[in-house]
Write a protein that holds these residues in place. Structure first.
Motif, PDB file in Angstrom:
ATOM      1  N   ILE A  59      26.685  13.021 -36.167  1.00  0.00           N
ATOM      2  CA  ILE A  59      27.186  13.851 -37.262  1.00  0.00           C
ATOM      3  C   ILE A  59      28.283  14.768 -36.728  1.00  0.00           C
ATOM      4  CG2 ILE A  59      26.590  15.552 -39.027  1.00  0.00           C
ATOM      5  CD1 ILE A  59      23.654  14.634 -38.677  1.00  0.00           C
ATOM      6  N   LYS A  60      29.420  14.775 -37.420  1.00  0.00           N
ATOM      7  CA  LYS A  60      30.504  15.689 -37.088  1.00  0.00           C
ATOM      8  C   LYS A  60      30.968  16.350 -38.373  1.00  0.00           C
ATOM      9  CE  LYS A  60      32.282  13.220 -33.103  1.00  0.00           C
ATOM     10  NZ  LYS A  60      33.461  12.628 -32.484  1.00  0.00           N
ATOM     11  N   GLY A  61      31.387  17.591 -38.273  1.00  0.00           N
ATOM     12  CA  GLY A  61      31.891  18.296 -39.439  1.00  0.00           C
ATOM     13  C   GLY A  61      32.256  19.720 -39.081  1.00  0.00           C
ATOM     14  N   HIS A  62      32.685  20.472 -40.071  1.00  0.00           N
ATOM     15  CA  HIS A  62      33.019  21.876 -39.884  1.00  0.00           C
ATOM     16  C   HIS A  62      31.789  22.713 -40.226  1.00  0.00           C
ATOM     17  CE1 HIS A  62      37.236  20.913 -39.387  1.00  0.00           C
ATOM     18  NE2 HIS A  62      37.143  20.123 -40.443  1.00  0.00           N
ATOM     19  N   LEU A  63      31.363  23.536 -39.265  1.00  0.00           N
ATOM     20  CA  LEU A  63      30.191  24.378 -39.479  1.00  0.00           C
ATOM     21  C   LEU A  63      30.560  25.521 -40.413  1.00  0.00           C
ATOM     22  CD1 LEU A  63      27.257  24.974 -38.772  1.00  0.00           C
ATOM     23  CD2 LEU A  63      28.083  26.272 -36.796  1.00  0.00           C
ATOM     24  N   GLU A  79      32.963  18.783 -44.933  1.00  0.00           N
ATOM     25  CA  GLU A  79      33.763  17.656 -44.453  1.00  0.00           C
ATOM     26  C   GLU A  79      33.035  16.926 -43.324  1.00  0.00           C
ATOM     27  OE1 GLU A  79      37.816  18.793 -43.666  1.00  0.00           O
ATOM     28  OE2 GLU A  79      37.734  20.331 -45.220  1.00  0.00           O
ATOM     29  N   ALA A  80      31.769  16.590 -43.569  1.00  0.00           N
ATOM     30  CA  ALA A  80      30.930  15.962 -42.553  1.00  0.00           C
ATOM     31  C   ALA A  80      31.138  14.453 -42.513  1.00  0.00           C
ATOM     32  CB  ALA A  80      29.462  16.271 -42.836  1.00  0.00           C
ATOM     33  N   SER A  81      30.944  13.912 -41.336  1.00  0.00           N
ATOM     34  CA  SER A  81      31.061  12.475 -41.108  1.00  0.00           C
ATOM     35  C   SER A  81      29.783  12.003 -40.423  1.00  0.00           C
ATOM     36  CB  SER A  81      32.270  12.198 -40.226  1.00  0.00           C
ATOM     37  OG  SER A  81      32.310  10.849 -39.858  1.00  0.00           O
ATOM     38  N   GLU A  86      26.887   0.781 -37.449  1.00  0.00           N
ATOM     39  CA  GLU A  86      27.562  -0.121 -38.380  1.00  0.00           C
ATOM     40  C   GLU A  86      28.632   0.540 -39.243  1.00  0.00           C
ATOM     41  OE1 GLU A  86      24.309  -1.612 -40.631  1.00  0.00           O
ATOM     42  OE2 GLU A  86      23.329  -2.492 -38.882  1.00  0.00           O
ATOM     43  N   THR A  87      28.395   1.740 -39.726  1.00  0.00           N
ATOM     44  CA  THR A  87      29.303   2.335 -40.712  1.00  0.00           C
ATOM     45  C   THR A  87      29.548   3.815 -40.429  1.00  0.00           C
ATOM     46  OG1 THR A  87      27.519   2.988 -42.205  1.00  0.00           O
ATOM     47  CG2 THR A  87      28.447   0.802 -42.529  1.00  0.00           C
ATOM     48  N   THR A  88      30.533   4.334 -41.143  1.00  0.00           N
ATOM     49  CA  THR A  88      30.822   5.767 -41.143  1.00  0.00           C
ATOM     50  C   THR A  88      30.898   6.211 -42.593  1.00  0.00           C
ATOM     51  OG1 THR A  88      32.060   5.612 -39.084  1.00  0.00           O
ATOM     52  CG2 THR A  88      32.460   7.547 -40.440  1.00  0.00           C
ATOM     53  N   GLU A  89      30.209   7.304 -42.912  1.00  0.00           N
ATOM     54  CA  GLU A  89      30.218   7.849 -44.274  1.00  0.00           C
ATOM     55  C   GLU A  89      30.743   9.277 -44.235  1.00  0.00           C
ATOM     56  OE1 GLU A  89      29.369   6.407 -47.186  1.00  0.00           O
ATOM     57  OE2 GLU A  89      28.952   4.512 -46.167  1.00  0.00           O
ATOM     58  N   GLN A  90      31.600   9.605 -45.183  1.00  0.00           N
ATOM     59  CA  GLN A  90      32.136  10.957 -45.315  1.00  0.00           C
ATOM     60  C   GLN A  90      31.372  11.684 -46.421  1.00  0.00           C
ATOM     61  OE1 GLN A  90      34.462  12.182 -43.303  1.00  0.00           O
ATOM     62  NE2 GLN A  90      34.863  10.255 -42.273  1.00  0.00           N
ATOM     63  N   VAL A  91      31.033  12.940 -46.171  1.00  0.00           N
ATOM     64  CA  VAL A  91      30.316  13.762 -47.148  1.00  0.00           C
ATOM     65  C   VAL A  91      31.037  15.098 -47.247  1.00  0.00           C
ATOM     66  CG1 VAL A  91      28.111  14.822 -47.726  1.00  0.00           C
ATOM     67  CG2 VAL A  91      28.138  12.651 -46.507  1.00  0.00           C
ATOM     68  N   GLY A  92      31.196  15.601 -48.455  1.00  0.00           N
ATOM     69  CA  GLY A  92      31.889  16.872 -48.648  1.00  0.00           C
ATOM     70  C   GLY A  92      31.117  18.057 -48.102  1.00  0.00           C
ATOM     71  N   LYS A  93      29.798  18.087 -48.350  1.00  0.00           N
ATOM     72  CA  LYS A  93      28.975  19.215 -47.904  1.00  0.00           C
ATOM     73  C   LYS A  93      27.562  18.702 -47.659  1.00  0.00           C
ATOM     74  CE  LYS A  93      28.020  23.996 -49.219  1.00  0.00           C
ATOM     75  NZ  LYS A  93      28.188  24.997 -50.285  1.00  0.00           N
ATOM     76  N   VAL A  94      26.943  19.134 -46.560  1.00  0.00           N
ATOM     77  CA  VAL A  94      25.592  18.688 -46.233  1.00  0.00           C
ATOM     78  C   VAL A  94      24.805  19.853 -45.632  1.00  0.00           C
ATOM     79  CG1 VAL A  94      26.193  17.846 -43.931  1.00  0.00           C
ATOM     80  CG2 VAL A  94      24.231  16.883 -45.101  1.00  0.00           C
ATOM     81  N   LYS A  95      23.528  19.896 -45.959  1.00  0.00           N
ATOM     82  CA  LYS A  95      22.617  20.902 -45.409  1.00  0.00           C
ATOM     83  C   LYS A  95      21.637  20.188 -44.492  1.00  0.00           C
ATOM     84  CE  LYS A  95      19.258  24.391 -46.876  1.00  0.00           C
ATOM     85  NZ  LYS A  95      18.634  25.005 -48.071  1.00  0.00           N
TER      86      LYS A  95
END
Length: 103
Positions: A59-63, A79-81, A86-95
């Motif tokens: 998981i990578k993103g801006h804290l 902006e988490a990845s 197999e895949t990469t998914e982008q998520v706008g916001k995650v907790k």
């Protein structure tokens, strides 16, 4: 094995809780048995995730926010990845909620 009520807030946990509430309201199920079902759900989810899930995720993103309270870490990323083999998914916001299991 320690169990937590954390998984009750998942989609499947909320659907189970709603169904049990309906069954208790209609008299099909006793409140005591509904509680036993939820406790078993907590145990089963914990066991399944510990023993059956073998994949790893990066998981990578801006804290945005982090908090540590009562031995529980809470992270909010923007902006988490999520990347696995197999895949990469982008998520706008995650907790993310993380806690240490004491044996």
């Amino acid at each position: 094995m320690a169990t937590f009520e954390l998984y009750r807030r998942s989609t499947i946990g909320m659907c189970l809780t709603e169904t049990l509430d309906e069954m208790v309201s209609s008299g099909t199920l006793s409140p005591e048995l509904a509680i036993q079902v939820l406790v078993q759900f907590d145990k089963s989810m914990t066991e399944a995730l510990e023993n059956q899930v073998k994949s790893k995720v990066s998981i990578k993103g801006h804290l945005h926010t982090y908090r540590f309270c009562d031995n529980v870490w809470t992270f909010i990323l923007t902006e988490a990845s999520f990347k696995n083999e197999e895949t990469t998914e982008q998520v706008g916001k995650v907790k993310i909620v993380a806690f240490e299991v004491f044996s």
